[in-house]
Every structure is written in structure tokens, then in C-alpha cells.
Enzyme design. Structure first.
Site, short mmCIF file in Angstrom:
data_model
loop_
_atom_site.label_atom_id
_atom_site.label_comp_id
_atom_site.label_asym_id
_atom_site.label_seq_id
_atom_site.Cartn_x
_atom_site.Cartn_y
_atom_site.Cartn_z
N GLY A 83 5.15 1.32 4.65
CA GLY A 83 6.41 1.97 4.34
C GLY A 83 7.43 1.08 3.65
O GLY A 83 8.15 1.52 2.75
N SER A 98 3.49 -2.38 10.37
CA SER A 98 4.95 -2.28 10.52
C SER A 98 5.65 -3.61 10.22
O SER A 98 6.56 -4.03 10.94
CB SER A 98 5.32 -1.78 11.92
OG SER A 98 4.83 -0.47 12.13
N GLU A 105 -5.17 -5.16 10.64
CA GLU A 105 -4.18 -4.11 10.84
C GLU A 105 -4.46 -3.41 12.16
O GLU A 105 -5.32 -2.53 12.24
CB GLU A 105 -4.20 -3.12 9.67
CG GLU A 105 -5.59 -2.73 9.17
CD GLU A 105 -5.57 -1.47 8.32
OE1 GLU A 105 -4.56 -1.22 7.67
OE2 GLU A 105 -6.57 -0.74 8.33
N HIS A 142 -9.52 0.74 5.07
CA HIS A 142 -8.23 0.96 5.70
C HIS A 142 -8.40 1.89 6.89
O HIS A 142 -9.23 2.81 6.87
CB HIS A 142 -7.22 1.54 4.70
CG HIS A 142 -5.82 1.57 5.22
ND1 HIS A 142 -5.36 2.55 6.07
CD2 HIS A 142 -4.77 0.72 5.02
CE1 HIS A 142 -4.10 2.30 6.37
NE2 HIS A 142 -3.72 1.21 5.75
N GLU A 158 -6.88 4.36 8.00
CA GLU A 158 -6.76 5.79 7.73
C GLU A 158 -8.03 6.33 7.07
O GLU A 158 -8.44 7.47 7.33
CB GLU A 158 -5.53 6.05 6.86
CG GLU A 158 -4.24 5.79 7.62
CD GLU A 158 -3.03 5.54 6.75
OE1 GLU A 158 -1.96 5.31 7.32
OE2 GLU A 158 -3.16 5.57 5.50
N ASN A 188 0.86 -1.18 0.00
CA ASN A 188 0.00 0.00 0.00
C ASN A 188 0.90 1.23 0.00
O ASN A 188 1.50 1.58 1.02
CB ASN A 188 -0.90 -0.01 1.24
CG ASN A 188 -1.76 1.24 1.34
OD1 ASN A 188 -1.90 2.00 0.37
ND2 ASN A 188 -2.34 1.47 2.51
N TRP A 189 0.98 1.87 -1.16
CA TRP A 189 1.88 3.01 -1.29
C TRP A 189 1.34 4.27 -0.63
O TRP A 189 2.07 5.26 -0.51
CB TRP A 189 2.14 3.30 -2.77
CG TRP A 189 2.90 2.22 -3.49
CD1 TRP A 189 3.33 1.02 -2.98
CD2 TRP A 189 3.32 2.23 -4.85
NE1 TRP A 189 3.98 0.29 -3.93
CE2 TRP A 189 3.99 1.01 -5.11
CE3 TRP A 189 3.18 3.14 -5.90
CZ2 TRP A 189 4.53 0.69 -6.36
CZ3 TRP A 189 3.71 2.83 -7.15
CH2 TRP A 189 4.38 1.62 -7.37
N LYS A 190 0.08 4.26 -0.25
CA LYS A 190 -0.57 5.41 0.38
C LYS A 190 -0.36 6.66 -0.50
O LYS A 190 -0.39 6.55 -1.72
CB LYS A 190 -0.06 5.59 1.81
CG LYS A 190 -0.23 4.31 2.64
CD LYS A 190 0.01 4.52 4.10
CE LYS A 190 -0.21 3.21 4.85
NZ LYS A 190 -0.10 3.39 6.31
N GLY A 229 2.56 2.43 11.00
CA GLY A 229 3.43 3.60 10.89
C GLY A 229 4.05 4.03 12.20
O GLY A 229 4.67 5.09 12.28
#
Length: 255
Positions: A235, A213, A168, A96, A98, A10-12, A174
Site C-alpha cells: 500500500g 505493512s 512476507e 506472492h 495472494e 508492488n502495486w497489486k 495489508g
């Protein structure tokens, strides 16, 4: 039942044309060495088309979000599932943390997005997980059950035959913190049990990913858990070497 490992990046809200091309080139170089693993990247929507063309089917491509609306129309800023399909997506993330936390994707909205994705032939990756406060209050299983039931109530257990679930823990996204293998396994086993209560066969075939993570140095331990079928990587998916090391950790579980 043997479930194929899936490692999804997931490149966000990261990337650019040159950086994306370099990243995909790097990942493609390692695809053959990880042939037993399904590899997926989810770029920002404006780059999906270019990434899909470069990936040329050797790497799967997915969206990070989609509209729950049944038909395209006057919904400024939204992206319909047909658009994702047209530019090469096979998967799409829904729910997700976020999106839930920052953009108002409540449980019923997530359930609607799950339905919209499936109705258009996209495979939804349903993201579920608890906050630190909820975990400390002993509410992890209650939160997971609530998030799952919202989707089950609208779509039914049969819909999970063509879906992926990503656990998640919000407190591990993160932050550098990672759920211990036992914590991850406990949550995954609970999720699988919730599905099994509806249909054991579908539960046994549904892939469950861990997201929070994941790095090269903890991936083997996490992926060795019996109910963990890969990872949703944040990340570490932005560097080809790191991402491929995680794919290699999944590959090592085969055989």
C-alpha cells in the site's frame, strides 16, 4: 559482503494511466536523493509498457506474475516472460502470498515460474512466508524451508545467485500488523541459513527483502536488521511521498 538495498513497490491491482504517471513523476523526483538504493515498481501488466517508458531506466520495472510455460501458446489470460521482457521488465514476482492463496500457485508451480523467469533473463523475486495459523503453531521455519526447498530442488542453489527472496508473513500483509524487527530478522536469518547450507557465498550475496505493512515509520528499524536488504512494499508504494520515505530509510543505512 555489502548488498545493495532494494525497495520494490508492488502495486497489486491498483492504478490507472493518469495516477500512474503522477506516481512515477513523484518517485523520479526523489531518485537522485536515494542513489544508493535500487528502486523497483511492479505495476499491473497492462500498464508496464507505459510505466517503463516514463521511468526511462531510472526506476526498475517488474511484473507481478508470469506463466511457468516454456513457450508462448494457447494459455488464455497468461503472460509469458518474453512479453514482460519486451515491455521493459527486469524483475518479476513469483509466489506472492495472494497468488498462492487465491490462484492456486502451489510450491511446484512457483518453482516452475522461478525457472521460467530465469531462463528468459528476468530476475525472480521469490516470495515466501507463513500464515498466522502456521506461526501460532510454531511452523514458521518448516513453511519457509518447504517453500525454499521446492525452488532449490528444481533449480539448484546456483540459481539464487541471480534472484531475490522476499519474506512476507501473510499475517502482516495489508493488515496493518508488522513483524517486529526481531521476528523479521529471525526469519531472514533462517532463510539465509538455508541457502548457506547449500552455498555460503551465494547465501551471503542474495538480497532478502521484508514485506508486510512496511511504512515510513517502521522502515528504518526493519532495514537496520543485518539480514534485511530492503522491502517489498504494498500500500505504501502507491503514494510517492510514502514510498520515497521508505527509500530514504534504506538510503540511511549506507555509509
Amino acid at each position: 559482503m555489502s548488498r545493495q538495498y532494494l525497495v520494490a513497490g508492488n502495486w497489486k491491482m491498483n492504478g490507472g494511466r493518469a495516477a500512474n504517471a503522477e506516481l512515477i513523476t513523484g518517485i523520479l523526483a526523489g531518485v537522485a536523493a536515494n542513489a544508493s538504493v535500487e528502486i523497483l515498481v511492479c505495476p499491473p501488466s497492462v500498464y508496464i509498457d507505459a510505466v517503463a517508458q516514463q521511468a526511462a531506466g531510472k526506476i526498475k520495472v517488474g511484473g507481478q506474475n508470469l506463466s511457468e510455460q516454456e513457450k508462448p501458446g494457447a494459455f488464455t489470460g497468461e503472460i509469458h516472460g518474453t512479453m514482460l521482457k519486451e515491455v521493459g521488465c527486469q524483475y518479476v514476482l513469483v509466489g506472492h502470498s495472494e497468488r498462492r492463496a487465491f490462484y492456486g500457485d502451489a510450491d511446484d508451480v512457483v518453482a516452475g515460474k522461478f525457472k521460467a523467469a530465469q531462463s528468459l533473463g528476468l530476475t525472480p523475486i521469490l516470495c515466501v512466508g507463513e500464515t498466522l495459523q502456521e506461526r501460532e503453531a510454531g511452523q514458521t521455519e518448516a513453511v519457509l524451508a518447504r517453500q525454499l526447498n521446492a525452488v532449490l530442488d528444481l533449480n539448484g542453489i546456483d540459481s539464487f545467485a541471480n534472484s531475490v527472496v522476499a519474506y512476507e508473513p501473510v499475517w502482516a500483509i495489508g493488515t496493518g500488523k508488522t513483524a517486529s524487527p526481531q521476528q523479521a530478522q529471525d526469519a531472514h536469518a533462517f532463510i539465509r541459513g538455508q541457502l548457506a547450507a547449500k552455498n555460503a557465498k551465494i547465501s551471503n550475496s542474495t538480497r532478502l527483502l521484508y514485506g508486510g505493512s512496511v511504512k515510513a515509520d517502521n522502515a528504518v528499524e526493519l532495514f537496520s536488521c543485518p539480514d534485511v536488504d530492503g522491502g517489498l512494499i504494498g500500500g505504501a508504494s502507491l503514494k510517492a511521498a510514502d514510498f520515497l520515505a521508505i527509500c530514504a530509510a534504506a538510503q540511511s543505512q549506507k555509509g
